[in-house]
Scaffold this motif. Sequence first.
Motif, PDB file in Angstrom:
ATOM      1  N   GLY A 227       0.810  -0.950   0.002  1.00 14.85           N
ATOM      2  CA  GLY A 227      -0.050   0.042   0.017  1.00 14.85           C
ATOM      3  C   GLY A 227       0.777   1.250  -0.010  1.00 14.85           C
ATOM      4  N   GLY A 228       0.476   2.487  -0.063  1.00 15.57           N
ATOM      5  CA  GLY A 228       0.933   3.750   0.105  1.00 15.57           C
ATOM      6  C   GLY A 228       1.713   3.860   1.326  1.00 15.57           C
ATOM      7  N   GLU A 229       2.611   4.505   1.501  1.00 21.28           N
ATOM      8  CA  GLU A 229       3.542   4.722   2.819  1.00 21.28           C
ATOM      9  C   GLU A 229       2.810   5.519   3.819  1.00 21.28           C
ATOM     10  OE1 GLU A 229       7.037   7.159   1.725  1.00 21.28           O
ATOM     11  OE2 GLU A 229       5.838   9.108   1.275  1.00 21.28           O
ATOM     12  N   ASP A 230       1.678   6.097   3.530  1.00 23.06           N
ATOM     13  CA  ASP A 230       0.850   6.661   4.556  1.00 23.06           C
ATOM     14  C   ASP A 230      -0.051   5.895   5.336  1.00 23.06           C
ATOM     15  OD1 ASP A 230      -0.557   6.259   2.106  1.00 23.06           O
ATOM     16  OD2 ASP A 230      -2.334   7.600   3.017  1.00 23.06           O
ATOM     17  N   LEU A 231       0.014   4.549   4.913  1.00 23.51           N
ATOM     18  CA  LEU A 231      -0.788   3.401   5.528  1.00 23.51           C
ATOM     19  C   LEU A 231       0.132   2.659   6.598  1.00 23.51           C
ATOM     20  CD1 LEU A 231      -2.826   1.999   2.463  1.00 23.51           C
ATOM     21  CD2 LEU A 231      -3.450   3.843   4.088  1.00 23.51           C
ATOM     22  N   ALA A 259       6.168   5.439  -2.328  1.00 26.03           N
ATOM     23  CA  ALA A 259       6.083   6.714  -1.861  1.00 26.03           C
ATOM     24  C   ALA A 259       5.121   7.544  -2.522  1.00 26.03           C
ATOM     25  CB  ALA A 259       7.691   7.506  -2.129  1.00 26.03           C
ATOM     26  N   PHE A 260       5.016   8.695  -2.014  1.00 30.15           N
ATOM     27  CA  PHE A 260       4.098   9.541  -2.797  1.00 30.15           C
ATOM     28  C   PHE A 260       4.253  10.107  -4.125  1.00 30.15           C
ATOM     29  CE2 PHE A 260       0.172  10.419  -0.071  1.00 30.15           C
ATOM     30  CZ  PHE A 260       0.401   9.197   0.905  1.00 30.15           C
ATOM     31  N   LEU A 261       3.142  10.607  -4.639  1.00 34.50           N
ATOM     32  CA  LEU A 261       3.265  11.284  -5.898  1.00 34.50           C
ATOM     33  C   LEU A 261       3.000  12.546  -5.369  1.00 34.50           C
ATOM     34  CD1 LEU A 261       3.120  11.277  -9.018  1.00 34.50           C
ATOM     35  CD2 LEU A 261       0.681  11.539  -8.735  1.00 34.50           C
ATOM     36  N   LYS A 262       3.669  13.575  -5.652  1.00 33.29           N
ATOM     37  CA  LYS A 262       3.677  15.021  -5.155  1.00 33.29           C
ATOM     38  C   LYS A 262       3.295  15.821  -6.324  1.00 33.29           C
ATOM     39  CE  LYS A 262       6.615  14.472  -1.493  1.00 33.29           C
ATOM     40  NZ  LYS A 262       7.882  15.089  -0.392  1.00 33.29           N
ATOM     41  N   LYS A 267       2.693  16.619  -0.995  1.00 29.36           N
ATOM     42  CA  LYS A 267       1.951  15.344  -1.453  1.00 29.36           C
ATOM     43  C   LYS A 267       0.409  15.601  -1.886  1.00 29.36           C
ATOM     44  CE  LYS A 267      -0.822  13.169   2.081  1.00 29.36           C
ATOM     45  NZ  LYS A 267      -1.075  12.535   3.404  1.00 29.36           N
ATOM     46  N   MET A 268       0.308  14.832  -3.095  1.00 29.32           N
ATOM     47  CA  MET A 268      -1.141  15.095  -3.306  1.00 29.32           C
ATOM     48  C   MET A 268      -2.098  14.320  -2.962  1.00 29.32           C
ATOM     49  SD  MET A 268      -2.009  13.988  -7.432  1.00 29.32           S
ATOM     50  CE  MET A 268      -1.053  15.088  -8.523  1.00 29.32           C
ATOM     51  N   SER A 269      -3.069  15.162  -2.557  1.00 32.51           N
ATOM     52  CA  SER A 269      -4.175  14.443  -1.628  1.00 32.51           C
ATOM     53  C   SER A 269      -5.581  15.182  -1.899  1.00 32.51           C
ATOM     54  CB  SER A 269      -3.776  14.255  -0.129  1.00 32.51           C
ATOM     55  OG  SER A 269      -3.886  15.602   0.473  1.00 32.51           O
TER      56      SER A 269
HETATM   57  P1  AMP Z   1      -7.037   6.099   0.130  1.00 32.07           P
HETATM   58  O1  AMP Z   1      -8.444   5.975  -0.847  1.00 32.07           O
HETATM   59  O2  AMP Z   1      -6.813   7.464   0.596  1.00 32.07           O
HETATM   60  O3  AMP Z   1      -7.247   5.121   1.190  1.00 32.07           O
HETATM   61  O4  AMP Z   1      -5.688   5.749  -0.691  1.00 32.07           O
HETATM   62  C1  AMP Z   1      -5.720   4.585  -1.579  1.00 32.07           C
HETATM   63  C2  AMP Z   1      -4.422   4.178  -1.857  1.00 32.07           C
HETATM   64  O5  AMP Z   1      -3.641   5.426  -2.540  1.00 32.07           O
HETATM   65  C3  AMP Z   1      -3.631   3.894  -0.430  1.00 32.07           C
HETATM   66  O6  AMP Z   1      -2.627   3.103  -0.726  1.00 32.07           O
HETATM   67  C4  AMP Z   1      -2.765   5.461  -0.452  1.00 32.07           C
HETATM   68  O7  AMP Z   1      -1.707   5.196   0.425  1.00 32.07           O
HETATM   69  C5  AMP Z   1      -2.434   5.673  -1.776  1.00 32.07           C
HETATM   70  N1  AMP Z   1      -2.209   7.379  -2.015  1.00 32.07           N
HETATM   71  C6  AMP Z   1      -2.988   8.161  -1.652  1.00 32.07           C
HETATM   72  N2  AMP Z   1      -2.357   9.479  -2.119  1.00 32.07           N
HETATM   73  C7  AMP Z   1      -1.434   9.052  -2.751  1.00 32.07           C
HETATM   74  C8  AMP Z   1      -0.506   9.970  -3.576  1.00 32.07           C
HETATM   75  N3  AMP Z   1      -0.280  11.178  -3.403  1.00 32.07           N
HETATM   76  N4  AMP Z   1       0.827   9.366  -3.894  1.00 32.07           N
HETATM   77  C9  AMP Z   1       0.970   7.809  -3.792  1.00 32.07           C
HETATM   78  N5  AMP Z   1      -0.104   7.054  -3.285  1.00 32.07           N
HETATM   79  C10 AMP Z   1      -1.055   7.423  -2.640  1.00 32.07           C
END
Ligand code: AMP
Length: 468
Positions: A227-231, A259-262, A267-269
């Motif tokens: 999964g993404g690193e935020d997880l 790692a994140f896409l910025k 960070k893109m969110s």
């Molecule tokens: P979410 O719907 O927010 O739970 O995200 C789904 C997946 O996308 C998770 O694995 C997150 O870690 C990943 N994710 C969210 N934003 C980014 C980002 N900017 N760059 C890379 N991965 C991301």
Amino acid sequence: MKIYNTLTRKKEEFVPINEGKAGIYVCGPTVYDYIHIGNARPMIVFDTLRRYLEYRGYEVNYVSNFTDVDDKIIKRANEEGVDSKVISERYIEECKKDMKALNVREATVHPKATEEIPDMIKMIEELINKDYAYEVNGTVYFRTRKFRGYGKLSGKNIDDLRSGNRSLLVSGEDEKEDPLDFVLWKPKKEGEPSWESPWGDGRPGWHLECSVMSKKYIGDVIDIHAGGEDLIFPHHENEIAQSEAANDTEFARYWMHNAFLKINNEKMSKSLGNFFTVREIGEKYDLQVIRFFMLNAHYRSPLNFSADLVEASKNGLDRIKTSAEKLQEIISANKSAEMKEDEKNLVEKLPEYTEKFNAAMDDDFNTADAIAVIFELVKFINTETNEESSVEFAEKLYNVLETLCNVLGIEIKTEKELPDAEIQALIDERQAARKNKDFKRADEIRNMLLDKGIILEDTREGVRWKRA
Ligand code: AMP
Ligand code: ZN
């Protein structure tokens, strides 16, 4: 094959639980809106992981969930005045369309949280029986401190976490025994979807979903969890605590995090509002280009999204496709069939490209280096082929190029437009089939043309056609 394991912070040799097989669980999106291109990064990189393992002969069981019950979904449903199922179903469909356009293959299973509630209740009951969980007024909490390994994935020290969260303890609003405890089951609130449970109507906590779905579709122990690193924290840390406490065994052997896409180095969110949906980007660029752009970076390196970088990826992809077209032209021109002596010598160099490509991918899936090898192959093709090259030689080169690109999910086939005369011939054949009441063949022809973007219209004056 080496994988960087977040758990051990080292690159480790990949040794699957069952020889020749790999069970992979990737946390999927919460479906309350279109996915953004940040969400597409884990989809693309772990789809590539799966393709590479399959190419190396593994049988892969690839499981990726849809979180279809969540506060954000409920909020969106309330705003639109519809049931949350309407929202989740809608965005699952839209997400699948985006995945297809990004050439992300469907998972072996895409479980949905709302369809796995009985197993979630079962796991909570087990955790309560083992004293790892307790109920207070309809909420069930996990007793975090009781789980000895807590913090092992994120490298966090449980006592630091406790002092960081102390404010919660004195607020008096919290009924938890300890601020570190997290929710396994929450009671129903008015207007929210809910399910019956031994603790009253309610719904499961987010972390629990993945523990239950990975167990059901892969097993107690999974090979790779991604999964993404935020997880990493708290989601994956909590998954480990729940699963290892319930199953009395290790949960996942390898943990991979992208790692994140910025964008502009942020960070893109969704919450920051600095995102582009895959759908929007698809209007500007071929989504194959976006896939190629993502794979030009190593998955553990942050990647900045910019028009210049996407443009550079587009040019790179075009170079590969032009080379593939050159080979296709040699093949269709069919000037000489068999390989000449010098071509036979050149062909002996081909395995070197494949070996170098594999070596890059074996080194923690270094797609950036793997793409560099594809460019070396493209250079080789461009310098060593010409109009006089044999079909056999061109085919051998094409096969290697296509195989390596396929591992990355990059399509190099360029569909040539069907010439008008061929379309007319097929329409005539279809008319003849209809006359003979061979409707099966007639439908086959219509569908075949439709696949190639040709739409037929039956009019009184006869059959008309147009390109879609
Ligand atoms: P979410 O719907 O927010 O739970 O995200 C789904 C997946 O996308 C998770 O694995 C997150 O870690 C990943 N994710 C969210 N934003 C980014 C980002 N900017 N760059 C890379 N991965 C991301
Ligand atoms: Zn998860």
